[in-house]
Design an enzyme around this catalytic site. Sequence first.
Site, PDB file in Angstrom:
ATOM      1  CB  ILE A  62     -26.080  -0.410 -25.958  1.00 45.12           C
ATOM      2  CG1 ILE A  62     -25.527   1.001 -26.271  1.00 45.12           C
ATOM      3  CG2 ILE A  62     -26.922  -0.786 -27.295  1.00 45.12           C
ATOM      4  CD1 ILE A  62     -24.478   0.948 -27.312  1.00 45.12           C
ATOM      5  CE  LYS A  63     -31.071  -1.447 -30.138  1.00 44.39           C
ATOM      6  NZ  LYS A  63     -31.069  -0.630 -31.358  1.00 44.39           N
ATOM      7  CG  ASP A  64     -31.171   0.557 -20.715  1.00 44.89           C
ATOM      8  OD1 ASP A  64     -32.134  -0.021 -21.339  1.00 44.89           O
ATOM      9  OD2 ASP A  64     -31.107   0.345 -19.472  1.00 44.89           O
TER      10      ASP A  64
END
Length: 452
Positions: free
Chosen positions: A43-45
């Site tokens: 999700i950090k993208d």
Amino acid sequence: MHIYNNILETIGNTPMVKLNKVTASLPCTVLAKVEFFNPGNSIKDRMAVKMVEVAEQNGWLKPGGTIIEGTSGNTGMGLALAAVIKGYKCIFTTTDKQSKEKMDILKALGAEVIVCPTNVEPEDPRSYYSVSKRLAKEVPNSWYVNQYDNLANRDAHYEQTGPEIWEQTSGKVTHLVVATGTGGTVTGTGKYLKEKNPAIKVWAIDSYGSLLKKYFETGELDMSEVYPYITEGIGEDFVPQNYDMSVIDHFEKVTDKDGAVMARRIAKEEGIFVGYSAGSALAGLMQLKAQLKPEDVVVVVFHDHGSRYVGKVYNDQWMMERGFLDVKTVKDVVNARAGQPLVTIKPDEKVSDAIAKMRKFDIEHIPVLQQDEVVGSVSENSLFLRLIDDAQIKDATIKTMMQPAFPLVSLDMPIEKLSAYINKENGAVLTKDDSGNFHIVTKYDIIQALGN
């Protein structure tokens, strides 16, 4: 044709998947927002690219510049992807508790990775926070990301993750469950959803060893709450500025063991190969089952992919060393015998001697030892078949009749894995303890152990 111009355009629009087996004990519908479908597998993208874009717009990140950040791995992955496409260099600091796989992936994308000690205060010059801040001052044309206090972090989830969840559930979502660290995902997503429906509950999952839950409940920064923990990517020893605690309804703490065990269950029971924090998120939800109703629709964020934890959560040895894996091992079988000595035979003894030992000790398999070295084996079944053909072989020496030595396995091997060694042709295995003594494990031993 539908073609993306670069890999960054594939970020977002991750699938929502209904959980079935692992959540069977819950009364409600549980949906997983599977974020490892992002190109960086987490999700950090979303927030990494958002922060880079905001930095470019504000002139903080200039052409040919260097991105500097302290990261547990996933944010670094998103930043590294952005750097590859946009032409920047990366220097990341991380802690020594992070998985080797995460570090290797960052290096594969061209980033420089500096490993710092975990068990130091954030203000300590050796901490990964302090080292990244120092480098940002020393490296020319660099930009310090500071995902913890960079509000573009939570903005990314307000603009992307929240709307996706609302649309994918047709507005029926009643609970959002997020294992939280920097606060960006839980705050940004929760803020959007609560604007759509203030009745939606936002549950943040914390780790034991983190101060976030205590701060949420009391407003007190209690450093006595802080101690080393193993779970990666969640919990903090300070409160990042990305948090808006008014968005969160409840904090729930989960143990290192429960998060790891649940991650493995998700993989085995749902076929979704998730990371450590996803296990913690679902374990936290399970702890709150009494607050759920049949009509509830719960969305749990599965943050990243299990491939980054194959050396840890998905490694039996690592799990057993920490007491996380409740499995019986070869050592358990050996200990259950209460020190019974191993019955052996020498190559120059007779077949009749082996038969006598089998009768006396009521055993089927005997290792053949010569000068403390295992050189072969004899088994009741093989001797029986040969005696039927020729009764005189009872006077033959063992070395003329013995079979290959039993396989040697480690003491910490789970007994469930012994099926690869014990079969129709081979009825036992050997193991060696710390004192160098041999022990035998047979089919009967395994049946006894699994039956207890």
